[in-house]
Each structure stands twice: as C-alpha cells, then as structure tokens.
Design a protein around this motif. Structure first.
Motif, PDB file in Angstrom:
ATOM      1  N   SER A 129       0.859  -1.189   0.000  1.00 41.17           N
ATOM      2  CA  SER A 129       0.000   0.000   0.000  1.00 41.17           C
ATOM      3  C   SER A 129       0.891   1.232   0.000  1.00 41.17           C
ATOM      4  N   LEU A 130       0.737   2.068  -1.018  1.00 41.72           N
ATOM      5  CA  LEU A 130       1.463   3.328  -1.096  1.00 41.72           C
ATOM      6  C   LEU A 130       0.488   4.419  -0.686  1.00 41.72           C
ATOM      7  N   ALA A 144      -2.892   3.770  -2.709  1.00 39.17           N
ATOM      8  CA  ALA A 144      -2.966   2.900  -3.883  1.00 39.17           C
ATOM      9  C   ALA A 144      -2.339   1.569  -3.499  1.00 39.17           C
ATOM     10  N   LYS A 145      -2.904   0.474  -4.017  1.00 44.00           N
ATOM     11  CA  LYS A 145      -2.400  -0.863  -3.680  1.00 44.00           C
ATOM     12  C   LYS A 145      -1.718  -1.491  -4.888  1.00 44.00           C
ATOM     13  N   PHE A 146      -0.655  -2.260  -4.579  1.00 41.44           N
ATOM     14  CA  PHE A 146       0.142  -2.888  -5.625  1.00 41.44           C
ATOM     15  C   PHE A 146       0.495  -4.311  -5.238  1.00 41.44           C
ATOM     16  N   ARG A 147       0.751  -5.116  -6.240  1.00 39.38           N
ATOM     17  CA  ARG A 147       1.241  -6.474  -6.067  1.00 39.38           C
ATOM     18  C   ARG A 147       2.653  -6.487  -6.666  1.00 39.38           C
ATOM     19  N   MET A 148       3.595  -7.170  -5.998  1.00 44.42           N
ATOM     20  CA  MET A 148       4.957  -7.275  -6.508  1.00 44.42           C
ATOM     21  C   MET A 148       5.034  -8.431  -7.489  1.00 44.42           C
ATOM     22  N   GLU A 157      -6.306  -4.319  -7.530  1.00 45.72           N
ATOM     23  CA  GLU A 157      -7.683  -3.867  -7.258  1.00 45.72           C
ATOM     24  C   GLU A 157      -8.314  -4.815  -6.255  1.00 45.72           C
ATOM     25  N   ASP A 158      -8.878  -4.266  -5.158  1.00 45.06           N
ATOM     26  CA  ASP A 158      -9.641  -5.098  -4.231  1.00 45.06           C
ATOM     27  C   ASP A 158     -10.852  -5.634  -4.957  1.00 45.06           C
ATOM     28  N   GLU A 159     -11.196  -6.871  -4.670  1.00 48.98           N
ATOM     29  CA  GLU A 159     -12.340  -7.476  -5.362  1.00 48.98           C
ATOM     30  C   GLU A 159     -13.597  -7.350  -4.587  1.00 48.98           C
TER      31      GLU A 159
END
Length: 159
Positions: A129-130, A144-148, A157-159
């Motif tokens: 989470s940034l 904003a959320k990210f996956r590495m 994106e949250d589902e």
C-alpha cells in the motif's frame, strides 16, 4: 542541457544491489549514475548535482546520508533539496526510514519542508500500500495498492 539520467545517492544498499534491481526491471543502467555513500560520511551532494545535471535525484536514505537521530539536520537537508529541486526543475526523492511503530520520525515537521510525504507498507498477503500523507500537487490522503511481480509493482484492485 540536462541529461536523461537519474543520480542515485546510495547509503543503504551497495551499487551491485541497485544494478541487480535495474537488470530485473530491465532498466537501462547507463541512465543511472550511482554515488556510493556507504561508510563515507557526509558528502556534499549539490556540487555533484550541478555538475551532472540529472533529470532526477534519489537519496537512499535520509538518515544514513545526514545522520540518525538528528532531526534538525534532516529537516535542513530536505529544505535545501527542495530549493535545489525548484531551481533545477528536477524531482528529488528522499527515502526515509521509519521507527518501530512504522511512523516517520518527525512526520509533521517534514510535511512543511517537502512537496510530498509518502509511505509504503506491506500487508501479510504481500500487497503493498502506497499512501500519501501530503501531496502538494494532488489530493491527500490517498492510498494505492500494488502487487509485486517479477518486473516490479503492478496495480492491485480489491475485489
């Protein structure tokens, strides 16, 4: 004329770590000028910036570069870098460490010396989470959320 490169002041990682990361992300390492700062004490950065005229400057990290536990010096450095960034029309990214409670030491004081304060956190599932705590050029707070992934961060994106 300004070069299309990034000047990277390293005080937390070594040069090989940055080159490995750049290779993994397929970044042209010729576009990154590295100033190794580990174990060298304080190095005046402004003359180097004025000589190289990079398109961006990264300092990693503020505490290792200026000194741990010296909030006054850290704030002074940030203020000076903001003036330099404005004068050269160049973004400056200053990476700072957090304390045990995951809070930037002196956060309120830093907010007055910089254009933006951002933090990245990782949850137990690995989602990053940034969050912006201050952003002079956009709404705050914002997260904003990210996956590495293998090649870096990808929006999540949250589902």
């Amino acid at each position: 004329r300004r070069k299309k490169n990034v000047l990277y002041g390293l005080a937390e990682q070594d040069e090989e770590d940055v080159k490995d990361l750049a290779d993994r992300l397929e970044v042209n390492t010729e576009a990154i000028s590295i100033i190794p700062l580990v174990g060298k004490g304080y190095i005046p950065i402004e003359p180097i910036v004025l000589e190289q005229k990079p398109s961006a400057l990264v300092i990693d990290s503020l505490q290792a570069f200026v000194g741990h536990g010296n909030l006054k010096e850290q704030l002074s450095f940030c203020k000076h870098m903001k003036v330099l960034a404005t004068r050269l029309h160049m973004p400056v990214f200053i990476i700072a460490q957090v304390n045990a409670e995951l809070k930037l030491a002196g956060l309120m004081a830093f907010q007055h010396e910089v254009d933006g304060v951002f933090a990245m956190d990782v949850d137990p599932t690995g989602i990053r989470s940034l969050s912006s705590y201050k952003n002079r050029n956009a709404p705050s707070p914002f997260t904003a959320k990210f996956r590495m992934l293998d090649r870096g961060l990808s929006p999540f994106e949250d589902e």
